[in-house]
Scaffold this active site. Structure first.
Site, PDB file in Angstrom:
ATOM      1  N   HIS A  69       0.837  -1.208   0.000  1.00  0.00           N
ATOM      2  CA  HIS A  69       0.000   0.000   0.000  1.00  0.00           C
ATOM      3  C   HIS A  69       0.867   1.251   0.000  1.00  0.00           C
ATOM      4  CE1 HIS A  69       1.104  -0.622   4.204  1.00  0.00           C
ATOM      5  NE2 HIS A  69       1.126   0.702   4.251  1.00  0.00           N
ATOM      6  N   HIS A 155       5.145   6.629  -1.336  1.00  0.00           N
ATOM      7  CA  HIS A 155       5.872   5.397  -1.655  1.00  0.00           C
ATOM      8  C   HIS A 155       5.080   4.159  -1.245  1.00  0.00           C
ATOM      9  CE1 HIS A 155       6.514   6.008   2.615  1.00  0.00           C
ATOM     10  NE2 HIS A 155       6.575   4.676   2.674  1.00  0.00           N
TER      11      HIS A 155
HETATM   12  P1  A2P Z   1       5.030   3.027   5.260  1.00  0.00           P
HETATM   13  O1  A2P Z   1       3.846   3.831   4.854  1.00  0.00           O
HETATM   14  O2  A2P Z   1       6.304   3.709   5.005  1.00  0.00           O
HETATM   15  O3  A2P Z   1       5.030   1.663   4.669  1.00  0.00           O
HETATM   16  P2  A2P Z   1       3.227  -0.176  11.278  1.00  0.00           P
HETATM   17  O4  A2P Z   1       2.872  -1.530  10.742  1.00  0.00           O
HETATM   18  O5  A2P Z   1       4.685   0.017  11.500  1.00  0.00           O
HETATM   19  O6  A2P Z   1       2.386   0.225  12.429  1.00  0.00           O
HETATM   20  O7  A2P Z   1       2.877   0.838  10.134  1.00  0.00           O
HETATM   21  C1  A2P Z   1       1.703   0.780   9.393  1.00  0.00           C
HETATM   22  C2  A2P Z   1       1.853   1.646   8.167  1.00  0.00           C
HETATM   23  O8  A2P Z   1       1.923   3.020   8.529  1.00  0.00           O
HETATM   24  C3  A2P Z   1       3.103   1.360   7.387  1.00  0.00           C
HETATM   25  O9  A2P Z   1       2.733   1.353   6.049  1.00  0.00           O
HETATM   26  C4  A2P Z   1       4.060   2.466   7.748  1.00  0.00           C
HETATM   27  O10 A2P Z   1       5.036   2.860   6.860  1.00  0.00           O
HETATM   28  C5  A2P Z   1       3.140   3.594   8.112  1.00  0.00           C
HETATM   29  N1  A2P Z   1       3.720   4.336   9.237  1.00  0.00           N
HETATM   30  C6  A2P Z   1       4.088   3.836  10.437  1.00  0.00           C
HETATM   31  N2  A2P Z   1       4.524   4.809  11.248  1.00  0.00           N
HETATM   32  C7  A2P Z   1       4.439   5.964  10.546  1.00  0.00           C
HETATM   33  C8  A2P Z   1       4.758   7.321  10.831  1.00  0.00           C
HETATM   34  N3  A2P Z   1       5.230   7.689  12.014  1.00  0.00           N
HETATM   35  N4  A2P Z   1       4.552   8.233   9.867  1.00  0.00           N
HETATM   36  C9  A2P Z   1       4.085   7.872   8.660  1.00  0.00           C
HETATM   37  N5  A2P Z   1       3.761   6.608   8.330  1.00  0.00           N
HETATM   38  C10 A2P Z   1       3.942   5.659   9.252  1.00  0.00           C
END
Ligand code: A2P
Length: 223
Positions: A69, A155
């Site tokens: 995603h 991304h």
């Molecule tokens: P990304 O969008 O770069 O893939 P997690 O499983 O670590 O809780 O994260 C769930 C999703 O949210 C993942 O897709 C992750 O990264 C994104 N994410 C996690 N933490 C943050 C943050 N602090 N800021 C922005 N996106 C985040």
């Protein structure tokens, strides 16, 4: 008593359809398989392994995330700043469950993550929260990030190395874009998919000759 507020999700984003997920995983895995055989990559292998002579199998090195995603807003169930405001935006509500096509224009590999850069359309930019590019960016990198166009952080995380969280992909992407802007690109290698460039400290950026498109659905996600 007041009616209970609707709960906020972990995050919002565009989710690749299952068949698209398979197609993108295959195409990007092929790139990883080629990358770790390139002489240019081997020259910098210690940035991945900590040792000069050791080999690395990038396919094993990165762990796949569950669902591919492109995150628009990380809400952390309401703990993240601006989460509620985002969820209440008309454009967000109207876009939920709608199909949309994402365009991947580059792939990035660092010792921490493997990811795909997404080029957002003007319509998609309406779902990109203001200030989201800067979330969690180190102060030293902030001026460079502020100079990049909005949405530069968009991304898809394709894999993370052991112990690394997916949030790192956006941060590494911004760092690479900042270095490119400063003209700090090193070795360039022509590959079938496009031009690969090296940006020091194990950072690799593949500009795709043809963008890879993927059908998605805009949705919220909670664990
Ligand atoms: P990304 O969008 O770069 O893939 P997690 O499983 O670590 O809780 O994260 C769930 C999703 O949210 C993942 O897709 C992750 O990264 C994104 N994410 C996690 N933490 C943050 C943050 N602090 N800021 C922005 N996106 C985040």
């Amino acid at each position: 008593t007041k009616p209970k507020e609707p709960e906020l999700p972990l995050f919002f984003g565009w989710f690749l359809l299952p068949e698209e997920e398979e197609r993108i995983k295959c195409a990007t895995m092929d790139f990883l398989k080629t990358l770790d055989t390139l002489e240019a990559f081997k020259e910098h292998i210690s940035e991945f392994t900590g040792e000069a002579e050791k080999e690395v199998d990038l396919e094993q090195y990165f762990q796949n995330p569950l669902h591919l995603h492109c995150t628009t807003k990380f809400c952390d169930y309401g703990k993240a700043e601006g989460a509620k405001e985002y969820a209440e935006l008309q454009v967000v509500k109207e876009s939920l469950a709608k199909s949309d096509e994402l365009s991947v224009t580059a792939l990035i590999v660092t010792p921490r993550i493997f990811g795909a850069r997404v080029a957002l359309t003007e319509t998609q930019m309406k779902l990109w929260p203001e200030g989201e590019d800067k979330e969690g960016v180190a102060p030293a990198l902030m001026p460079s990030v502020e100079a990049l166009p909005m949405g530069s952080r968009a991304h898809v995380t394709l894999g993370c190395s052991a112990g690394v969280e997916a949030v790192q992909t956006g941060l590494d992407l911004l760092e690479i874009l900042a270095l490119q802007k400063e003209g700090k690109e090193g070795t360039q290698v022509e590959m079938d998919l496009g031009t690969l460039s090296y940006l020091s400290e194990g950072r690799w950026f593949l500009t795709l000759r043809e963008p890879i498109t993927a059908d998605t659905t805009f949705s919220s996600f909670s664990d």
